[in-house]
Design a protein around this motif. Structure first.
Motif, PDB file in Angstrom:
ATOM      1  N   PRO A   1       0.836  -1.204   0.000  1.00 24.56           N
ATOM      2  CA  PRO A   1       0.000   0.000   0.000  1.00 24.56           C
ATOM      3  C   PRO A   1       0.867   1.249   0.000  1.00 24.56           C
ATOM      4  N   PRO A   2       0.301   2.401  -0.360  1.00 25.60           N
ATOM      5  CA  PRO A   2       1.014   3.662  -0.152  1.00 25.60           C
ATOM      6  C   PRO A   2       1.307   3.848   1.336  1.00 25.60           C
ATOM      7  N   LEU A   3       2.348   4.593   1.660  1.00 31.42           N
ATOM      8  CA  LEU A   3       2.757   4.753   3.059  1.00 31.42           C
ATOM      9  C   LEU A   3       1.629   5.256   3.961  1.00 31.42           C
TER      10      LEU A   3
ATOM     11  N   ARG B   1       7.378 -14.829   0.148  1.00 31.75           N
ATOM     12  CA  ARG B   1       5.978 -15.248   0.056  1.00 31.75           C
ATOM     13  C   ARG B   1       5.180 -14.209  -0.717  1.00 31.75           C
ATOM     14  N   ASP B   2       4.493 -14.627  -1.754  1.00 34.10           N
ATOM     15  CA  ASP B   2       3.605 -13.727  -2.472  1.00 34.10           C
ATOM     16  C   ASP B   2       2.496 -13.265  -1.531  1.00 34.10           C
ATOM     17  N   GLY B   3       2.123 -12.000  -1.642  1.00 38.15           N
ATOM     18  CA  GLY B   3       1.009 -11.477  -0.870  1.00 38.15           C
ATOM     19  C   GLY B   3       1.393 -10.840   0.450  1.00 38.15           C
ATOM     20  N   ASP B   4       2.597 -11.092   0.949  1.00 33.44           N
ATOM     21  CA  ASP B   4       3.015 -10.491   2.229  1.00 33.44           C
ATOM     22  C   ASP B   4       3.525  -9.077   1.969  1.00 33.44           C
ATOM     23  N   THR B   5       2.597  -8.178   1.724  1.00 35.68           N
ATOM     24  CA  THR B   5       2.959  -6.828   1.275  1.00 35.68           C
ATOM     25  C   THR B   5       2.816  -5.768   2.363  1.00 35.68           C
TER      26      THR B   5
ATOM     27  N   VAL C   1       7.030  -1.352   1.638  1.00 39.85           N
ATOM     28  CA  VAL C   1       6.354  -0.093   1.319  1.00 39.85           C
ATOM     29  C   VAL C   1       7.369   0.953   0.888  1.00 39.85           C
ATOM     30  N   MET C   2       8.452   1.092   1.646  1.00 36.19           N
ATOM     31  CA  MET C   2       9.495   2.066   1.310  1.00 36.19           C
ATOM     32  C   MET C   2      10.159   1.727  -0.025  1.00 36.19           C
ATOM     33  N   GLN C   3      10.396   0.466  -0.242  1.00 39.58           N
ATOM     34  CA  GLN C   3      11.028   0.018  -1.483  1.00 39.58           C
ATOM     35  C   GLN C   3      10.139   0.352  -2.685  1.00 39.58           C
ATOM     36  N   HIS C   4       8.855   0.079  -2.555  1.00 41.23           N
ATOM     37  CA  HIS C   4       7.911   0.294  -3.650  1.00 41.23           C
ATOM     38  C   HIS C   4       7.644   1.776  -3.872  1.00 41.23           C
ATOM     39  N   GLU C   5       7.460   2.530  -2.776  1.00 42.49           N
ATOM     40  CA  GLU C   5       7.072   3.938  -2.884  1.00 42.49           C
ATOM     41  C   GLU C   5       8.201   4.822  -3.371  1.00 42.49           C
ATOM     42  N   HIS C   6       9.425   4.530  -2.944  1.00 43.33           N
ATOM     43  CA  HIS C   6      10.560   5.398  -3.270  1.00 43.33           C
ATOM     44  C   HIS C   6      11.535   4.765  -4.260  1.00 43.33           C
ATOM     45  N   LYS C   7      11.169   3.585  -4.787  1.00 43.70           N
ATOM     46  CA  LYS C   7      12.008   2.879  -5.780  1.00 43.70           C
ATOM     47  C   LYS C   7      13.441   2.700  -5.260  1.00 43.70           C
TER      48      LYS C   7
END
Length: 337
Positions: free
Chosen positions: A177-179, A244-248, A254-260
């Protein structure tokens, strides 16, 4: 999660990164071992719908130790039971319904809430998760938990369950999710808020009126505690959740996804956010508003909120079975949604 990967692949060098640290002492409730024995009995009697392998893994996790370390000053095992029940059964139900739908989790939430409030006073005829939450209410009554504290406690448990439902959306989509969304959901799913409410059962804190327990300073400290617990759990469980897929619902993801960010930089950004909450907690603790004759008691309560966070973290760091390769209990409920 594959059990065929090597330890090096599982940890991916993460074990050498800095860890959270709390400036509070670590205590253990004197009935920790006795509560463990009751916990083993719960699993053997109540959790027969789990596979034997899942039950044995749950026993090795010693989930009731979270309560014994988080609230070590409770009077006897009678006062420990309602918190240990939530700590253990809350975690085990989250494991069991790991892949249920949002709607299914909301249905579970409604039934558990009815049992905790007494709206449904009937003892469940089937053993298991619902029966254990019915027992939680009976144990709270037996130990003389003041009604106003009990209402705060079960309201916080309801919010945990509601958070479990909301995070299912991101599990299903397999995307972090977004932060800001993470912070809303993790505030609940960390389980920290029920622990904050239960800290008031220790020492003479139950004498603190709502003008203290519901003061904005104290409620903000509760939120900070919950976020710290959620984030230190995320840091410890990260190796498992990377495989594990789905453990988001993990602050590092979140930091990895949001800030690349690369993984280790995302971890350090997550730890920096955690540490900023710790510094805010310490600042508030040292700058409580004037509470008159209750000042010393309120100050001690604030300190024991810190002891609680440190105690929960001590369980995480002492546990060598739940977040290791092959140690996690996979969800066995088959979603109909």
């Amino acid at each position: 999660m594959s059990k065929n990967i090597t330890d090096e692949q599982f940890y991916a060098g993460l074990q050498h990164l800095p860890k959270p640290h709390y400036p509070f002492p670590d205590f253990m409730h004197p009935d920790l071992q006795r509560q463990r024995e009751e916990y083993y009995a719960w699993i053997d009697k109540e959790y027969t719908f789990h596979s034997k392998a899942a039950r044995e893994k749950h026993k090795s996790h010693h989930l009731t130790d979270i309560a014994a370390r988080g609230c070590p000053f409770l009077n006897g095992i009678e006062e420990l039971r309602p918190l240990a029940n939530f700590a253990a059964n809350g975690a085990m139900m989250d494991d069991y319904w790991d892949r249920c739908s949002r709607d299914e989790m909301n249905e579970v939430t409604e039934r558990i809430t009815a049992l905790l409030t007494g709206e449904d006073s009937r003892e469940p005829s089937d053993n298991g998760i619902f029966h254990q939450f019915w027992i939680l209410r009976q144990d709270a009554i037996k130990c003389g938990m003041p009604e106003r504290l009990y209402k705060k406690y079960i309201a916080a448990i309801h919010d945990v369950l509601r958070g479990y439902a909301e995070e299912r959306v991101y599990y299903k989509a397999n995307v972090p999710p977004p932060l800001p969304v993470y912070l809303i959901i993790r505030l609940d799913t960390s389980g920290g808020l029920p622990f904050c409410k239960y800290v008031a059962m220790q020492k003479n804190y139950r004498d603190l009126p709502d003008s203290v327990l519901e003061h904005p300073f104290i409620l903000r400290m509760h939120n900070l505690c919950a976020w710290m617990i959620g984030m230190h759990n995320d840091c410890i469980s990260l190796p498992k959740e990377l495989h594990r897929d789905g453990d988001t619902m993990n602050i590092v993801k979140v930091m990895q996804h949001e800030h690349k960010l690369p993984l280790k930089e995302a971890y350090m950004a997550a730890l920096e956010l955690h540490d900023s909450y710790l510094q805010e907690f310490l600042l508030l603790k040292e700058n409580l508003p004037p509470f008159g004759d209750l000042q010393d008691t309120a100050s001690q309560y604030a300190t024991d909120l810190g002891v609680m966070v440190a105690g929960v973290y001590a369980w995480h760091t002492n546990d060598k079975t739940r977040y290791v390769k092959g140690g996690y209990v996979e969800g066995e409920y088959v979603s109909q949604g």
